[in-house]
Write a protein that holds these residues in place. Sequence first.
Motif, short mmCIF file in Angstrom:
data_model
loop_
_atom_site.label_atom_id
_atom_site.label_comp_id
_atom_site.label_asym_id
_atom_site.label_seq_id
_atom_site.Cartn_x
_atom_site.Cartn_y
_atom_site.Cartn_z
N HIS A 162 0.67 -1.54 0.00
CA HIS A 162 -0.16 0.07 -0.15
C HIS A 162 0.82 1.15 -0.15
O HIS A 162 2.20 1.35 1.17
CB HIS A 162 -1.15 -0.46 1.22
N VAL A 163 0.53 1.82 -0.54
CA VAL A 163 1.35 3.19 -1.53
C VAL A 163 0.55 4.54 -0.16
O VAL A 163 -0.66 4.12 -0.68
CB VAL A 163 1.38 4.25 -2.95
N VAL A 164 1.34 5.07 1.24
CA VAL A 164 0.26 5.89 1.95
C VAL A 164 1.09 7.31 0.87
O VAL A 164 1.63 7.61 0.54
CB VAL A 164 0.85 6.34 3.13
N HIS A 165 -0.14 8.72 1.38
CA HIS A 165 0.24 9.69 0.47
C HIS A 165 0.43 9.90 -0.67
O HIS A 165 1.88 10.75 -0.63
CB HIS A 165 0.56 10.93 2.45
N LEU A 166 0.28 9.47 -1.82
CA LEU A 166 1.01 9.55 -2.84
C LEU A 166 0.92 11.19 -3.46
O LEU A 166 -0.48 12.06 -3.14
CB LEU A 166 0.12 8.80 -4.01
N SER A 167 1.53 11.52 -3.70
CA SER A 167 2.26 12.67 -4.54
C SER A 167 2.39 13.41 -5.68
O SER A 167 1.46 14.04 -6.27
CB SER A 167 2.68 13.63 -2.82
N ASP A 168 3.13 12.78 -5.68
CA ASP A 168 3.94 13.14 -7.45
C ASP A 168 2.93 11.90 -8.50
O ASP A 168 2.73 11.04 -8.76
CB ASP A 168 5.05 12.44 -7.80
N SER A 169 2.39 12.87 -9.03
CA SER A 169 1.80 12.23 -10.68
C SER A 169 2.34 11.01 -11.57
O SER A 169 2.03 10.32 -12.67
CB SER A 169 0.84 12.70 -11.38
N GLY A 170 3.43 11.31 -11.37
CA GLY A 170 4.52 10.28 -12.23
C GLY A 170 4.37 9.61 -11.77
O GLY A 170 4.66 8.41 -12.78
N CYS A 171 3.60 9.00 -10.88
CA CYS A 171 4.35 7.51 -10.48
C CYS A 171 3.23 6.61 -11.07
O CYS A 171 2.72 5.46 -10.86
CB CYS A 171 3.97 7.41 -9.05
N LEU A 172 2.04 7.38 -11.42
CA LEU A 172 0.38 6.76 -11.85
C LEU A 172 0.48 6.15 -12.74
O LEU A 172 0.06 4.19 -12.97
CB LEU A 172 -0.54 7.77 -12.28
N GLU A 173 1.49 6.15 -13.32
CA GLU A 173 1.98 4.61 -14.56
C GLU A 173 2.04 3.36 -14.54
O GLU A 173 1.74 2.24 -14.62
CB GLU A 173 2.63 5.19 -15.86
N MET A 174 3.36 3.28 -13.75
CA MET A 174 3.84 2.39 -13.07
C MET A 174 2.44 1.25 -11.81
O MET A 174 2.16 0.48 -11.83
CB MET A 174 4.91 2.41 -11.75
N ILE A 175 2.04 2.41 -11.45
CA ILE A 175 0.67 1.93 -10.58
C ILE A 175 -0.09 1.47 -11.33
O ILE A 175 -0.66 0.32 -11.41
CB ILE A 175 0.11 3.15 -9.28
N ARG A 176 -0.96 2.18 -12.24
CA ARG A 176 -1.83 1.09 -13.57
C ARG A 176 -1.26 0.13 -14.19
O ARG A 176 -1.81 -0.99 -13.77
CB ARG A 176 -1.44 2.03 -14.76
N ASP A 177 0.63 -0.16 -14.67
CA ASP A 177 0.54 -1.33 -14.98
C ASP A 177 0.55 -2.56 -13.73
O ASP A 177 0.29 -3.03 -13.75
CB ASP A 177 2.05 -0.95 -14.87
N ALA A 178 0.95 -2.18 -12.39
CA ALA A 178 1.09 -3.41 -11.56
C ALA A 178 -0.36 -3.53 -11.20
O ALA A 178 -1.03 -4.81 -10.92
CB ALA A 178 1.37 -2.75 -10.09
N LYS A 179 -1.30 -2.73 -11.04
CA LYS A 179 -2.58 -3.06 -11.14
C LYS A 179 -3.39 -3.75 -11.76
O LYS A 179 -4.03 -4.38 -11.62
CB LYS A 179 -3.53 -2.10 -10.40
N ASN A 180 -2.99 -3.81 -13.30
CA ASN A 180 -2.78 -4.20 -13.91
C ASN A 180 -2.46 -5.95 -14.54
O ASN A 180 -2.93 -6.74 -15.40
CB ASN A 180 -2.62 -3.80 -15.45
N ASP A 181 -1.28 -6.09 -13.14
CA ASP A 181 -0.43 -7.24 -13.30
C ASP A 181 -1.61 -8.59 -12.11
O ASP A 181 -1.61 -8.16 -10.66
CB ASP A 181 0.68 -6.55 -13.22
N GLN A 182 -1.95 -9.64 -12.78
CA GLN A 182 -2.90 -10.28 -11.18
C GLN A 182 -2.35 -10.95 -10.32
O GLN A 182 -2.32 -11.22 -9.28
CB GLN A 182 -3.68 -11.28 -12.03
N HIS A 183 -1.08 -10.89 -10.77
CA HIS A 183 -0.20 -11.69 -9.55
C HIS A 183 0.21 -10.59 -9.23
O HIS A 183 1.41 -10.68 -7.53
CB HIS A 183 1.63 -12.41 -10.50
N LYS A 184 0.29 -9.10 -9.01
CA LYS A 184 0.02 -8.11 -7.50
C LYS A 184 -1.20 -7.69 -6.91
O LYS A 184 -1.97 -7.58 -7.44
CB LYS A 184 1.30 -7.14 -8.70
#
Length: 506
Positions: free
Chosen positions: A288-310
Amino acid sequence: MMPGMRSLIRISRYTNMTNFTSIHCGRRMLSTAASNADKSTIFWSGQVVFPNQVCEGAVEVNTSDGTILSCYPGQSKTEADQLAKRKFASFLDLGEKGCLSPGLFDVHVHISALGRDWEGYTSATQAAAAGGITTLIGMPLNSLPATTSPESFYLEKETAGNSDLYVDVGLWGGVVPGNCNSDALEDLLCSGVLGLKAFLSPLPPAAGYEAVSPKQLIQAAKICGQHDKPILVHSELMPEEELAQKLQLSFNMLGEHSYQAHLNSRPPEWEQRAVKVVCEAASYCHMHVVHLSDSGCLEMIRDAKNDQHKDLTVETCPHYLVLDSSIVQDADTRIKCFPPIRDPDNREVLWSAMESRLIDMVASDHSPCEPHMRCPETGSMKEAWGGLTGLQYQLQATWTEASRRGFSLLDMARWWSRNPSSLAGMSDIKGTIEPGKQADFCWWDPTFVGAPNAYSREYHRWTGDTYYASDSNQRGRVLGTWLRGEKVYDGESDQHLKVAGEFLEA
């Protein structure tokens, strides 16, 4: 993917520290049907935030155990009154002006009572109840000692147990270099903590807490996965030498009062480095990522959420959604935080991520300290302690901007109740208004506009440095807060009515 209930939540009400009772609430121990001996209350409101709709309706609460017996979406006030008479139940008419929502659930609060006189459990839970929050999960740092061992957990639990609790309280444990070995972490995970908190960025010595390396975080994730508990991560990653150099360079160039210097001293690349590590660790346990501030992280987050193993979730805070660097004034140390509040374009992308559900929830990151540590006299952005106070005003801060952007009451309930309760492993007993759940309610007026301190006193331990309190443009007013069917706060008279909070253990 949000985790379900993790086997057992133990709710302890202390009579004293050597003799306390425990109520065990497993998956099927919360009955949805009342016996003839049960007494119930019918709540009716012109707007009830049910799991999938907002409409007028009624909610029947078992007053003997504080659970929801039945829900009646679409039921009129007359029908609800007749139902109460047929059932020999009490009838509570909340009227048309407010909405009945699930109680807010704050997964990121710093309660610093043990070893420090910063924010005690009584003042924190009073502020929470006045803000419609019915459950707080405390972070392991800023207490002395930090909650990084079973012994320190029991000390923190004792401190909470000796306090008047107006809402429910649980604790995260801490991952630090000293407990990353298997046995120590196993002992902590079995002590009653709901999950673990880790830092990837160095902390000041006064924090009494240490960061872990990426390798140590992966090691902890493997152990946590075996216990089906999450790790929450402060996601900034930089060597201590780089942190010191960037800090010195930024403030030497722009001066110690400059907010831009503070912003420059915590570049977004540090968040991106850390989020990359967190996404990798999500193969081993729920991260769990707490207090996300930087929108530049969102692409990595999208990829991780789309990975059924994560397994990954993300929170942000109202201050990142409401404020941006163009608004923050130099020397306004009340809103210095880590990671920092960034530029207006960044804020817009964060709101887009709220809409697309890349960001799952909102939390306060309520971070009190003694007033002099904010450097109010010098206005030094460089020296001031970081972190915002304002636990009591999180609903208003979030709703003010969310309503302006067209978000709904269902969105608020998802951000502040449903998803946070799931992160903490309590989705079977909290987080939504439906049969079998605990009757934790926030009754509030979403149309109200005004300064919160005009109708309610501030209940935080240290008052006067909360950014939102005097803002006359804040939307929303808490009218009442119920915990397991018991009214703990009356917002119309600004009075706390009952000490009904419990200490929650996993």
